[in-house]
Design a protein around this motif. Structure first.
Motif, PDB file in Angstrom:
ATOM      1  N   LYS A   5       0.830  -1.211   0.000  1.00  0.00           N
ATOM      2  CA  LYS A   5       0.000   0.000   0.000  1.00  0.00           C
ATOM      3  C   LYS A   5       0.867   1.264   0.000  1.00  0.00           C
ATOM      4  CE  LYS A   5      -2.118  -1.332   3.844  1.00  0.00           C
ATOM      5  NZ  LYS A   5      -1.445  -2.647   4.042  1.00  0.00           N
ATOM      6  N   THR A   6       1.823   1.318   0.912  1.00  0.00           N
ATOM      7  CA  THR A   6       2.668   2.512   1.006  1.00  0.00           C
ATOM      8  C   THR A   6       3.550   2.646  -0.230  1.00  0.00           C
ATOM      9  OG1 THR A   6       2.618   2.428   3.417  1.00  0.00           O
ATOM     10  CG2 THR A   6       4.415   3.676   2.426  1.00  0.00           C
ATOM     11  N   THR A   7       4.005   1.507  -0.755  1.00  0.00           N
ATOM     12  CA  THR A   7       4.803   1.522  -1.986  1.00  0.00           C
ATOM     13  C   THR A   7       3.998   2.137  -3.129  1.00  0.00           C
ATOM     14  OG1 THR A   7       5.971  -0.457  -1.242  1.00  0.00           O
ATOM     15  CG2 THR A   7       6.072   0.034  -3.593  1.00  0.00           C
ATOM     16  N   PHE A   8       2.722   1.750  -3.228  1.00  0.00           N
ATOM     17  CA  PHE A   8       1.864   2.292  -4.275  1.00  0.00           C
ATOM     18  C   PHE A   8       1.682   3.804  -4.096  1.00  0.00           C
ATOM     19  CE2 PHE A   8      -2.157   3.362  -6.265  1.00  0.00           C
ATOM     20  CZ  PHE A   8      -2.054   2.743  -7.501  1.00  0.00           C
ATOM     21  N   VAL A   9       1.463   4.248  -2.850  1.00  0.00           N
ATOM     22  CA  VAL A   9       1.236   5.677  -2.589  1.00  0.00           C
ATOM     23  C   VAL A   9       2.480   6.508  -2.897  1.00  0.00           C
ATOM     24  CG1 VAL A   9       0.587   7.412  -0.854  1.00  0.00           C
ATOM     25  CG2 VAL A   9      -0.587   5.208  -0.899  1.00  0.00           C
ATOM     26  N   THR A  10       3.664   5.921  -2.736  1.00  0.00           N
ATOM     27  CA  THR A  10       4.907   6.605  -3.104  1.00  0.00           C
ATOM     28  C   THR A  10       4.854   7.048  -4.568  1.00  0.00           C
ATOM     29  OG1 THR A  10       6.174   5.329  -1.511  1.00  0.00           O
ATOM     30  CG2 THR A  10       7.416   6.318  -3.311  1.00  0.00           C
ATOM     31  N   PRO A  70     -17.598   8.546   1.383  1.00  0.00           N
ATOM     32  CA  PRO A  70     -18.519   8.537   0.249  1.00  0.00           C
ATOM     33  C   PRO A  70     -18.481   7.176  -0.458  1.00  0.00           C
ATOM     34  CG  PRO A  70     -17.130  10.508   0.200  1.00  0.00           C
ATOM     35  CD  PRO A  70     -16.591   9.616   1.276  1.00  0.00           C
ATOM     36  N   ALA A  71     -19.648   6.732  -0.940  1.00  0.00           N
ATOM     37  CA  ALA A  71     -19.713   5.441  -1.637  1.00  0.00           C
ATOM     38  C   ALA A  71     -18.959   5.492  -2.957  1.00  0.00           C
ATOM     39  CB  ALA A  71     -21.171   5.058  -1.880  1.00  0.00           C
ATOM     40  N   GLU A  72     -18.923   6.678  -3.577  1.00  0.00           N
ATOM     41  CA  GLU A  72     -18.235   6.800  -4.860  1.00  0.00           C
ATOM     42  C   GLU A  72     -16.751   6.934  -4.608  1.00  0.00           C
ATOM     43  OE1 GLU A  72     -19.901   9.247  -7.804  1.00  0.00           O
ATOM     44  OE2 GLU A  72     -21.833   8.230  -7.617  1.00  0.00           O
ATOM     45  N   ARG A  73     -16.008   5.983  -5.131  1.00  0.00           N
ATOM     46  CA  ARG A  73     -14.561   5.977  -4.934  1.00  0.00           C
ATOM     47  C   ARG A  73     -13.931   4.944  -5.846  1.00  0.00           C
ATOM     48  NH1 ARG A  73     -14.859   2.494   0.087  1.00  0.00           N
ATOM     49  NH2 ARG A  73     -16.413   3.888   0.919  1.00  0.00           N
ATOM     50  N   LEU A  74     -12.616   5.017  -5.962  1.00  0.00           N
ATOM     51  CA  LEU A  74     -11.852   3.957  -6.613  1.00  0.00           C
ATOM     52  C   LEU A  74     -11.229   3.119  -5.508  1.00  0.00           C
ATOM     53  CD1 LEU A  74     -10.837   2.769  -9.303  1.00  0.00           C
ATOM     54  CD2 LEU A  74      -8.822   4.241  -9.081  1.00  0.00           C
ATOM     55  N   GLY A  75     -11.517   1.830  -5.507  1.00  0.00           N
ATOM     56  CA  GLY A  75     -10.948   0.942  -4.509  1.00  0.00           C
ATOM     57  C   GLY A  75      -9.805   0.136  -5.115  1.00  0.00           C
ATOM     58  N   LEU A  76      -8.718   0.017  -4.369  1.00  0.00           N
ATOM     59  CA  LEU A  76      -7.601  -0.841  -4.787  1.00  0.00           C
ATOM     60  C   LEU A  76      -7.322  -1.842  -3.674  1.00  0.00           C
ATOM     61  CD1 LEU A  76      -5.118  -1.731  -6.436  1.00  0.00           C
ATOM     62  CD2 LEU A  76      -3.830   0.148  -5.392  1.00  0.00           C
ATOM     63  N   THR A  77      -7.280  -3.116  -4.044  1.00  0.00           N
ATOM     64  CA  THR A  77      -6.880  -4.166  -3.105  1.00  0.00           C
ATOM     65  C   THR A  77      -5.587  -4.786  -3.596  1.00  0.00           C
ATOM     66  OG1 THR A  77      -9.196  -4.638  -2.595  1.00  0.00           O
ATOM     67  CG2 THR A  77      -7.586  -6.321  -1.987  1.00  0.00           C
ATOM     68  N   LEU A  78      -4.587  -4.826  -2.711  1.00  0.00           N
ATOM     69  CA  LEU A  78      -3.302  -5.454  -3.043  1.00  0.00           C
ATOM     70  C   LEU A  78      -3.214  -6.798  -2.340  1.00  0.00           C
ATOM     71  CD1 LEU A  78      -2.072  -2.050  -2.461  1.00  0.00           C
ATOM     72  CD2 LEU A  78      -0.701  -3.246  -4.134  1.00  0.00           C
ATOM     73  N   ARG A  79      -2.778  -7.807  -3.062  1.00  0.00           N
ATOM     74  CA  ARG A  79      -2.638  -9.155  -2.483  1.00  0.00           C
ATOM     75  C   ARG A  79      -1.200  -9.635  -2.598  1.00  0.00           C
ATOM     76  NH1 ARG A  79      -6.228  -9.736  -6.223  1.00  0.00           N
ATOM     77  NH2 ARG A  79      -4.905 -11.220  -7.311  1.00  0.00           N
ATOM     78  N   TRP A  80      -0.651 -10.101  -1.477  1.00  0.00           N
ATOM     79  CA  TRP A  80       0.678 -10.712  -1.466  1.00  0.00           C
ATOM     80  C   TRP A  80       0.610 -12.014  -2.250  1.00  0.00           C
ATOM     81  CZ3 TRP A  80       3.842 -14.730  -0.269  1.00  0.00           C
ATOM     82  CH2 TRP A  80       5.173 -14.443   0.047  1.00  0.00           C
ATOM     83  N   SER A  81       1.537 -12.250  -3.153  1.00  0.00           N
ATOM     84  CA  SER A  81       1.549 -13.494  -3.916  1.00  0.00           C
ATOM     85  C   SER A  81       2.833 -14.271  -3.626  1.00  0.00           C
ATOM     86  CB  SER A  81       1.446 -13.184  -5.406  1.00  0.00           C
ATOM     87  OG  SER A  81       1.691 -14.333  -6.170  1.00  0.00           O
ATOM     88  N   ASP A  82       3.961 -13.634  -3.856  1.00  0.00           N
ATOM     89  CA  ASP A  82       5.231 -14.196  -3.403  1.00  0.00           C
ATOM     90  C   ASP A  82       6.179 -13.040  -3.112  1.00  0.00           C
ATOM     91  OD1 ASP A  82       6.519 -13.392  -5.783  1.00  0.00           O
ATOM     92  OD2 ASP A  82       6.200 -15.331  -6.735  1.00  0.00           O
ATOM     93  N   GLN A  83       7.432 -13.315  -2.865  1.00  0.00           N
ATOM     94  CA  GLN A  83       8.407 -12.307  -2.439  1.00  0.00           C
ATOM     95  C   GLN A  83       8.328 -11.007  -3.247  1.00  0.00           C
ATOM     96  OE1 GLN A  83       9.816 -13.508   0.146  1.00  0.00           O
ATOM     97  NE2 GLN A  83      11.088 -11.730   0.658  1.00  0.00           N
ATOM     98  N   THR A  84       8.194 -11.125  -4.556  1.00  0.00           N
ATOM     99  CA  THR A  84       8.245  -9.928  -5.400  1.00  0.00           C
ATOM    100  C   THR A  84       6.978  -9.695  -6.227  1.00  0.00           C
ATOM    101  OG1 THR A  84       9.275 -11.181  -7.192  1.00  0.00           O
ATOM    102  CG2 THR A  84      10.756 -10.067  -5.642  1.00  0.00           C
ATOM    103  N   ARG A  85       5.983 -10.553  -6.055  1.00  0.00           N
ATOM    104  CA  ARG A  85       4.783 -10.413  -6.878  1.00  0.00           C
ATOM    105  C   ARG A  85       3.578 -10.045  -6.021  1.00  0.00           C
ATOM    106  NH1 ARG A  85       2.103 -14.624 -11.123  1.00  0.00           N
ATOM    107  NH2 ARG A  85       1.761 -15.849  -9.248  1.00  0.00           N
ATOM    108  N   ARG A  86       2.801  -9.076  -6.507  1.00  0.00           N
ATOM    109  CA  ARG A  86       1.590  -8.653  -5.815  1.00  0.00           C
ATOM    110  C   ARG A  86       0.448  -8.592  -6.827  1.00  0.00           C
ATOM    111  NH1 ARG A  86       5.075  -9.297  -2.684  1.00  0.00           N
ATOM    112  NH2 ARG A  86       5.682  -8.028  -0.878  1.00  0.00           N
ATOM    113  N   GLY A  87      -0.739  -8.987  -6.405  1.00  0.00           N
ATOM    114  CA  GLY A  87      -1.926  -8.810  -7.237  1.00  0.00           C
ATOM    115  C   GLY A  87      -2.554  -7.455  -6.934  1.00  0.00           C
ATOM    116  N   LEU A  88      -2.912  -6.731  -7.965  1.00  0.00           N
ATOM    117  CA  LEU A  88      -3.602  -5.454  -7.786  1.00  0.00           C
ATOM    118  C   LEU A  88      -4.987  -5.571  -8.404  1.00  0.00           C
ATOM    119  CD1 LEU A  88      -0.479  -4.623  -7.694  1.00  0.00           C
ATOM    120  CD2 LEU A  88      -1.267  -2.354  -8.361  1.00  0.00           C
TER     121      LEU A  88
END
Ligand SMILES: Nc1ncnc2c1ncn2[C@@H]1O[C@H](COP(=O)(O)OP(=O)(O)OP(=O)(O)O)[C@@H](O)[C@H]1O
Ligand SMILES: [Mg+2]
Length: 165
Positions: free
Chosen positions: A46-51, A124-142
């Motif tokens: 999450k913080t990596t994405f916000v950077t 507010p209900a109107e928004r863009l939602g992002l969910t990040l999922r840990w997959s392995d050491q260097t891979r994440r699902g967005l």
């Protein structure tokens, strides 16, 4: 290969640097008043994405995890703010309101909220939602989900900029 419909987009990031780049691409497309929520376990990115998001939006300020301060504030030269709120320690929307959430939402900047489920009724209900999922050491699902016309349009622009689709 991203899974596509008008309201969602699902793809892999293969490195922290790639997650930063995806963040920057979205950041360039943000407009005043936009709301982005970020979900995902500890270390999901999450913080990596916000950077990247903050950089793409136009701020040179350092991005840190707001875990111990509730909200961080990144500014850009035109004076607008990107508010980065961590809902982890909040227990209700009322508590978020008491802490001044409505003023931040109305201030004309961009709002990014981690752990949105902890303050759901105040957002507010109107928004863009992002969910990040840990997959392995260097891979994440967005996975992005757009709620509302503005965010479907934003997601469409992000999809085009990122995947040419
Ligand atoms: N593809 C990737 N995308 C993002 N981060 C990755 C990726 N691969 C490895 N990482 C690493 O995972 C960690 C993600 O940490 P980050 O602080 O961004 O997570 P977070 O979701 O904000 O966690 P927390 O809830 O603890 O604040 C970093 O150490 C980063 O280098
Ligand atoms: Mg974090």
């Amino acid at each position: 290969m991203p899974i596509l419909d008008d309201r969602s987009l699902d793809f892999w990031s293969h490195s922290p640097e790639q997650t930063v780049r995806f963040g920057a691409r979205l950041g360039e497309l943000l407009r005043p008043g936009d709301l982005l929520t970020l979900s995902g376990e500890l270390g999901a990115g999450k913080t990596t994405f916000v950077t990247g998001l903050s950089r793409g939006w136009g701020s040179a300020d350092q991005v840190t995890s707001p875990t111990f301060v509730l909200v961080n504030d990144y500014r850009r030269p035109d004076g607008l703010h990107l508010w980065h709120l961590d809902g982890y320690r909040l227990t209700s929307g009322a508590e978020a309101r008491a802490a001044g959430l409505d003023d931040l939402l109305a201030d004309g900047g961009v709002m990014v909220v981690e752990w949105p489920e902890h303050l759901a009724e105040a957002l507010p209900a109107e928004r863009l939602g992002l969910t990040l999922r840990w997959s392995d050491q260097t891979r994440r699902g967005l996975r992005f989900e757009a709620h509302g016309d503005r965010y479907e349009a934003l997601l469409g622009e992000f999809r085009q900029a990122s995947f040419g689709l």
